[in-house]
Design a protein around this motif. Structure first.
Motif, short mmCIF file in Angstrom:
data_model
loop_
_atom_site.label_atom_id
_atom_site.label_comp_id
_atom_site.label_asym_id
_atom_site.label_seq_id
_atom_site.Cartn_x
_atom_site.Cartn_y
_atom_site.Cartn_z
N VAL A 272 0.85 -1.20 0.00
CA VAL A 272 0.00 0.00 0.00
C VAL A 272 0.88 1.24 0.00
O VAL A 272 1.74 1.40 0.87
CB VAL A 272 -0.94 0.01 1.22
CG1 VAL A 272 -1.82 1.25 1.20
CG2 VAL A 272 -1.80 -1.25 1.24
N ALA A 273 0.71 2.11 -0.99
CA ALA A 273 1.51 3.32 -1.09
C ALA A 273 1.05 4.35 -0.07
O ALA A 273 -0.12 4.36 0.34
CB ALA A 273 1.40 3.90 -2.51
N SER A 274 1.96 5.23 0.32
CA SER A 274 1.60 6.30 1.26
C SER A 274 0.72 7.32 0.55
O SER A 274 0.54 7.30 -0.67
CB SER A 274 2.86 6.96 1.81
OG SER A 274 3.60 7.56 0.76
N GLU A 275 0.21 8.27 1.31
CA GLU A 275 -0.78 9.20 0.77
C GLU A 275 -0.22 10.05 -0.37
O GLU A 275 -0.90 10.31 -1.36
CB GLU A 275 -1.31 10.10 1.89
CG GLU A 275 -2.45 11.01 1.43
CD GLU A 275 -3.04 11.83 2.56
OE1 GLU A 275 -3.99 12.58 2.31
OE2 GLU A 275 -2.52 11.71 3.69
N SER A 276 1.03 10.50 -0.24
CA SER A 276 1.61 11.36 -1.27
C SER A 276 1.68 10.66 -2.62
O SER A 276 1.34 11.23 -3.67
CB SER A 276 3.01 11.82 -0.85
OG SER A 276 2.95 12.61 0.32
N LEU B 64 10.23 4.77 -4.19
CA LEU B 64 11.35 4.09 -4.86
C LEU B 64 12.34 3.50 -3.88
O LEU B 64 13.07 2.57 -4.22
CB LEU B 64 12.07 5.08 -5.79
CG LEU B 64 11.26 5.63 -6.97
CD1 LEU B 64 12.09 6.60 -7.79
CD2 LEU B 64 10.76 4.49 -7.85
N SER B 65 12.38 4.02 -2.65
CA SER B 65 13.31 3.47 -1.67
C SER B 65 12.91 2.07 -1.22
O SER B 65 13.70 1.36 -0.59
CB SER B 65 13.40 4.39 -0.45
OG SER B 65 12.13 4.52 0.17
N GLY B 66 11.69 1.65 -1.55
CA GLY B 66 11.26 0.29 -1.19
C GLY B 66 11.71 -0.77 -2.17
O GLY B 66 11.55 -1.97 -1.90
N PHE B 67 12.29 -0.36 -3.32
CA PHE B 67 12.78 -1.34 -4.29
C PHE B 67 14.20 -1.77 -3.93
O PHE B 67 15.03 -0.94 -3.54
CB PHE B 67 12.77 -0.74 -5.70
CG PHE B 67 11.39 -0.57 -6.28
CD1 PHE B 67 10.78 -1.61 -6.96
CD2 PHE B 67 10.71 0.62 -6.13
CE1 PHE B 67 9.51 -1.46 -7.49
CE2 PHE B 67 9.44 0.79 -6.66
CZ PHE B 67 8.84 -0.27 -7.34
N ALA B 68 14.47 -3.06 -4.05
CA ALA B 68 15.80 -3.58 -3.71
C ALA B 68 16.85 -3.11 -4.70
O ALA B 68 18.00 -2.89 -4.35
CB ALA B 68 15.76 -5.11 -3.66
N HIS B 69 16.45 -2.95 -5.97
CA HIS B 69 17.41 -2.61 -7.03
C HIS B 69 16.63 -1.97 -8.17
O HIS B 69 15.41 -2.09 -8.26
CB HIS B 69 18.14 -3.88 -7.51
CG HIS B 69 19.33 -3.61 -8.38
ND1 HIS B 69 19.23 -3.54 -9.75
CD2 HIS B 69 20.63 -3.38 -8.07
CE1 HIS B 69 20.42 -3.28 -10.26
NE2 HIS B 69 21.29 -3.18 -9.27
N VAL C 213 19.59 4.62 -11.29
CA VAL C 213 19.94 5.92 -10.69
C VAL C 213 18.85 6.39 -9.74
O VAL C 213 19.12 6.83 -8.62
CB VAL C 213 20.17 6.97 -11.81
CG1 VAL C 213 20.27 8.37 -11.22
CG2 VAL C 213 21.44 6.64 -12.60
N PHE C 214 17.59 6.29 -10.18
CA PHE C 214 16.47 6.72 -9.34
C PHE C 214 16.41 5.93 -8.04
O PHE C 214 16.27 6.50 -6.96
CB PHE C 214 15.16 6.58 -10.11
CG PHE C 214 14.79 7.79 -10.92
CD1 PHE C 214 15.74 8.73 -11.26
CD2 PHE C 214 13.49 8.00 -11.33
CE1 PHE C 214 15.41 9.85 -11.99
CE2 PHE C 214 13.13 9.13 -12.05
CZ PHE C 214 14.11 10.05 -12.39
N VAL C 215 16.48 4.60 -8.14
CA VAL C 215 16.38 3.77 -6.93
C VAL C 215 17.57 4.01 -6.02
O VAL C 215 17.43 4.07 -4.79
CB VAL C 215 16.26 2.29 -7.33
CG1 VAL C 215 16.34 1.39 -6.09
CG2 VAL C 215 14.95 2.03 -8.06
N GLY C 216 18.76 4.17 -6.59
CA GLY C 216 19.95 4.42 -5.78
C GLY C 216 19.85 5.73 -5.00
O GLY C 216 20.17 5.78 -3.81
N ILE C 217 19.40 6.79 -5.66
CA ILE C 217 19.26 8.09 -4.98
C ILE C 217 18.20 8.01 -3.89
O ILE C 217 18.37 8.55 -2.79
CB ILE C 217 18.91 9.18 -6.01
CG1 ILE C 217 20.10 9.46 -6.92
CG2 ILE C 217 18.48 10.47 -5.31
CD1 ILE C 217 19.82 10.44 -8.04
N ALA C 218 17.08 7.33 -4.18
CA ALA C 218 15.99 7.24 -3.20
C ALA C 218 16.40 6.39 -2.00
O ALA C 218 16.06 6.74 -0.85
CB ALA C 218 14.75 6.65 -3.86
#
Length: 321
Positions: free
Chosen positions: A42-46, A211-216, A297-302
């Motif tokens: 479940v995604a957060s509200e934002s 995106l911080s919830g993705f492993a890679h 790049v996106f997942v790494g930064i997040a």
């Protein structure tokens, strides 16, 4: 449990293509027993707000494009010479002219100074006398429709109302998207990448979530359906293709964001040039390869909450030099 997989597995139960509610329940139970399921995150509200807003934006954009296409058709029928004065029908000058002087009949009886004065009443920067003279001259010898002017004027009023409504709604939605992005901690760092716009980032975050919830980065690609799929048997090797078993809107925004980076971002432009000229990769394959780079790049930064580092994206040939 993926409905597509339920449909594929229904023949494993009794070797028939029959379908019923009881059989579906048994197939789903078998799949859960064998571990063929995934958890719902479940995604957060934002992120939920972004998903709803971007879905709404797609609908508004379709309506806006439809109204612009209908305006172009109206001009083709009633006053096709208008494009000799204003190249773009949706430009400010063309829209103002259509509001003030809907058909060539109104223009034929007017003086150039009156036309410029009317333009000044609705535009800060308006065309000059030269265009007013040209507009009158074209109206006098227009080949557009000379009948049913009242009906055409009513139609134009409704098209302009639809155009105004869609434009206003699009501005409101995009402003709300900007406000929501400011509430996401790592969004500012992603927007610092040259070539990433707020709309493309909002589309990606709305469909992918945090995106911080993705492993890679590869997990993000799989979520979008951009992972590779191959069909081979014995000595026969099938063509490796993109699976497209994922979120289509996420695929679209990742692709559009990558195209913008290739055109505007020096690092991605260098990577694309290196792929095409040095490695001899086809242009579209290079773009899809860079989509994977963008996802990582996106997942790494997040995940690491770090800023964008251009030097990490230099191609090996540039580093060696």
């Amino acid at each position: 449990v993926n409905p597509h997989l339920v449909k594929r597995n229904k023949e494993n139960r009794d070797n028939t293509q029959s379908k019923s509610d009881k059989k579906d329940a048994l197939v789903i139970a078998d799949m859960v027993k064998n571990g063929y399921y995934s958890f719902v995150h479940v995604a957060s509200e934002s992120f939920e707000k972004l998903r709803v807003l971007m879905s709404n934006r797609d609908v508004i954009v379709k309506r806006l494009v439809s109204s612009i296409n209908q305006l172009n058709r109206w001009v083709d029928v009633v006053f096709p010479e208008l494009r000799q004065v204003f190249k773009d029908v949706k430009g400010k000058g063309a829209i103002a002219t259509l509001r003030l002087f809907p058909t060539p009949i109104e223009l034929r009886s007017m003086q150039p100074q009156d036309i410029v004065a009317k333009w000044k009443s609705v535009m800060k920067r308006q065309p000059g006398l030269k265009k007013a003279y040209q507009l009158i001259d074209l109206a006098k010898r227009s080949i557009g429709s000379h009948q049913a002017h009242d009906a055409y004027k009513l139609h134009l009023e409704q098209l302009l109302e639809e155009y105004d409504l869609a434009t206003t709604q699009l501005e409101r939605v995009e402003q709300e998207v900007t406000n929501v992005l400011q509430q996401i901690p790592f969004a500012k760092k992603l927007l610092a990448i040259k070539g990433i716009s707020e709309i493309s980032l909002a589309g990606i975050l709305g469909e992918a979530g945090d995106l911080s919830g993705f492993a890679h980065g590869n997990s993000l690609l799989r979520h979008a359906g951009l992972h590779l799929s191959e069909a081979s048997s014995g000595k026969w090797k099938g063509q490796i293709v993109i699976s497209k078993r994922g979120r289509s809107r996420l695929r679209r925004f990742l692709y559009l964001a990558t195209m913008c980076l290739v055109m505007n971002n020096p690092e991605f432009k260098a990577l694309h040039a290196n792929n095409v000229k040095v490695k001899k990769i086809k242009k579209m394959k290079s773009i899809m390869k860079l989509v994977g780079k963008l996802a990582r790049v996106f997942v790494g930064i997040a995940k690491r909450n770090e800023s964008y580092s251009p030097e990490k994206l230099q191609p090996f040939s540039a580093l060696a030099a």
